[in-house]
Design a protein around this motif. Structure first.
Motif, short mmCIF file in Angstrom:
data_model
loop_
_atom_site.label_atom_id
_atom_site.label_comp_id
_atom_site.label_asym_id
_atom_site.label_seq_id
_atom_site.Cartn_x
_atom_site.Cartn_y
_atom_site.Cartn_z
N LEU A 1 28.95 52.21 27.97
CA LEU A 1 29.89 52.82 28.86
C LEU A 1 30.88 51.71 29.82
O LEU A 1 32.00 52.50 30.20
CB LEU A 1 29.06 53.67 29.86
N LEU A 2 30.55 50.62 29.90
CA LEU A 2 31.56 49.59 30.61
C LEU A 2 32.94 49.62 29.76
O LEU A 2 33.83 49.74 30.70
CB LEU A 2 30.81 48.21 30.53
N PRO A 3 33.01 49.43 28.55
CA PRO A 3 34.21 49.41 28.17
C PRO A 3 35.22 50.69 28.36
O PRO A 3 36.40 50.58 28.26
CB PRO A 3 34.04 49.55 26.46
N GLN B 1 22.89 54.91 38.68
CA GLN B 1 23.01 56.21 39.08
C GLN B 1 24.39 56.85 38.54
O GLN B 1 24.25 57.92 37.87
CB GLN B 1 22.79 56.46 40.54
N PRO B 2 25.55 56.15 38.97
CA PRO B 2 26.91 56.52 38.35
C PRO B 2 26.90 56.72 37.00
O PRO B 2 27.52 57.48 36.27
CB PRO B 2 27.91 55.95 39.04
N LEU B 3 26.39 55.86 36.40
CA LEU B 3 26.56 55.57 34.83
C LEU B 3 25.47 56.65 34.10
O LEU B 3 26.14 57.12 33.14
CB LEU B 3 25.95 54.16 34.28
N ARG B 4 24.58 56.85 34.75
CA ARG B 4 23.76 57.98 33.99
C ARG B 4 24.49 59.55 34.16
O ARG B 4 24.52 60.26 33.27
CB ARG B 4 22.52 58.26 34.86
N VAL B 5 25.24 59.65 35.26
CA VAL B 5 25.95 60.98 35.49
C VAL B 5 27.10 60.86 34.58
O VAL B 5 27.48 62.04 33.97
CB VAL B 5 26.21 61.13 36.99
N TRP B 6 27.68 59.81 34.42
CA TRP B 6 28.98 59.88 33.67
C TRP B 6 28.64 60.06 32.04
O TRP B 6 29.18 60.66 31.28
CB TRP B 6 29.38 58.26 33.80
N ALA C 1 39.91 60.88 36.53
CA ALA C 1 39.31 60.82 37.97
C ALA C 1 37.83 60.73 37.98
O ALA C 1 37.52 60.24 38.90
CB ALA C 1 39.76 62.44 38.46
N ALA C 2 36.99 61.06 37.03
CA ALA C 2 35.55 60.87 36.93
C ALA C 2 35.38 59.63 36.77
O ALA C 2 34.52 59.00 37.49
CB ALA C 2 35.02 61.87 35.97
N ARG C 3 36.00 58.59 35.99
CA ARG C 3 35.82 57.31 35.70
C ARG C 3 36.37 56.67 37.15
O ARG C 3 35.51 55.54 37.36
CB ARG C 3 36.89 57.04 34.59
N ARG C 4 37.27 56.84 37.76
CA ARG C 4 37.52 56.31 38.91
C ARG C 4 36.38 56.60 39.84
O ARG C 4 36.16 55.51 40.82
CB ARG C 4 38.91 56.82 39.46
N LEU C 5 35.92 57.88 39.98
CA LEU C 5 34.79 57.89 40.93
C LEU C 5 33.26 56.92 40.43
O LEU C 5 32.77 56.53 41.39
CB LEU C 5 34.29 59.31 40.90
#
Length: 423
Positions: free
Chosen positions: A197-199, A135-140, A79-83
């Motif tokens: 993170l993209l993979p 921003q989202p990648l940093r939080v991920w 679910a976090a990945r989808r966000l």
């Protein structure tokens, strides 16, 4: 259970310390930029650049639709990945609209005095797109406790910003050189996150985040509006001082604000990243655990912040003259006025994640609306009745008072964790 949780508090501070320590080189580079760039750019350049950075900060609040703030919260990693993917898609759309406005020479946030619109507005969509990806990648990455990756990203960002800014400063580029340097730093800081993170995000079908959009609908509804009001009120002086009192004075204020913001963006942000991850888990464990985490975090933030801001409060003009030269004495005076507010903001910034953890977004929106109106009123009153100095002093006093109230509100939130929010 309480004793077991206390045993986990020292890892919290080890993680925060590792993130700050891992960023040590980036911190040093940021410090060098504070000392070097004012010798290559005039105060008027910083005044114009202040418009760019303020506009970017305001637009960055809406670029992900608020869903980047929710990436930390789902228990399920899928679910976090989808966000994250939803946040990236929204960012692409918002940046595209900003590019269209730039091509039409339409500024959503007002013109830059003395600069043709096209020369500045084309930087905003590019910088906004980079920030919308970052921003989202940093939080991920933060969710995965990938603090080494975050440190590498921050170092690349600092190196890119300083290197390009200095080259363009030596070339006499003026204010747009500062914007180009910042944008180059954004791109450099984004690359390590994309590579790692993209993979992990591939394979999710488009539109797969329908459940997450519903579950976290309060973030675009409340969090974006609240953050937008807070950020806009934070940068109100830039928009008032530049047209009313000229680029040089706006540059002096922007430089004071920029330097005093460093401890907030460097140290408090690192503590906040770890605090957010730990607070989310503590909230699931119970109110007592969350209260303990908040109390101990507060004490350490207060001590670290005092070391950063008390010297500026006592010796601001002298410190700025010694570090930057006599031309920046006014910036030191403004920094002295801003120091109490920045000290409180240093403490409140990490703790503000409690609003997301406890889902009190509607309440915080109302608070930020009042804060915005207060800042706007005192700035207008000061500018009309006493000029630039009165406006800045009134803004600093109102900001300190409002942030003190905000801090008191945040400290009461752990006791209300789990209770439903009033409509």
């Amino acid at each position: 259970m309480r004793g077991a949780f206390r045993s986990r508090l020292s890892p919290f501070w080890r993680q925060a310390g590792a993130l700050i320590g891992g960023n040590a080189a980036a911190h040093l580079i940021s410090g060098l930029s504070v000392l070097l760039l004012p010798r290559l750019f005039a105060d008027a350049d910083f005044g114009r650049y202040g418009w760019f950075s303020a506009s970017l900060a305001v637009l960055a609040v809406v670029v992900n639709g608020g869903y980047d703030l929710a990436v930390m919260l789902p228990a399920d990693a899928a679910a976090a990945r989808r966000l994250v993917l939803l946040s990236l898609r929204i960012a692409a759309a918002v940046a595209g609209l900003t590019l269209l406005a730039a091509l039409l020479h339409l500024s959503p946030l007002g013109p830059v005095p003395g600069v043709p619109p096209g020369a500045w507005l084309l930087w905003l969509p590019l910088s906004l797109a980079l920030e919308g990806a970052y921003q989202p990648l940093r939080v991920w990455a933060n969710r995965q406790q990938a603090y080494g990756l975050l440190s590498a990203s921050r170092l690349a960002r600092a190196l890119g910003t300083l290197g390009v800014s200095m080259l363009l400063g030596w070339a006499g580029a003026g204010a747009w050189g500062l914007a180009a340097g910042w944008t180059a730093g954004q791109a450099a800081g984004l690359l390590p996150l994309l590579r790692r993170l993209l993979p992990q995000l591939r394979g999710q079908p488009a539109g797969a985040a329908r459940a997450e959009r519903r579950a976290f609908a309060d973030f675009p509804r409340y969090a974006v509006a609240g953050s937008l009001l807070h950020t806009a009120s934070r940068y109100l002086p830039v928009y008032l001082l530049l047209p009313a009192f000229g680029e040089a004075l706006a540059g002096q204020f922007s430089q004071a604000d920029r330097i005093l913001s460093l401890p907030v963006t460097v140290i408090a942000m690192a503590i906040g990243q770890v605090f957010y991850e730990q607070a989310g888990r503590a909230a699931h464990a119970g109110t007592a655990e969350l209260k303990t985490l908040v109390r101990r975090t507060l004490r350490r933030l207060a001590l670290i912040g005092a070391a950063c801001f008390v010297p500026v409060l006592l010796l601001g003009p002298w410190l700025f003259r010694m570090a930057l030269g006599d031309a920046w004495a006014d910036a030191g005076r403004y920094a002295q006025w801003l120091a109490p507010w920045m000290y409180l903001a240093f403490i409140a910034s990490p703790l503000a994640y409690l609003v997301d953890v406890t889902r009190r977004l509607g309440e915080f929106l109302r608070f930020n609306a009042v804060f915005f109106l207060l800042r706007l009123a005192v700035l207008a009153w000061g500018a009309r009745n006493g000029g630039a100095d009165a406006a800045i002093a009134a803004f600093a006093a109102a900001s300190a008072a409002g942030t003190a109230l905000q801090l008191g509100y945040l400290l009461r939130l752990p006791a209300r964790a789990g209770r439903p929010q009033a409509a």
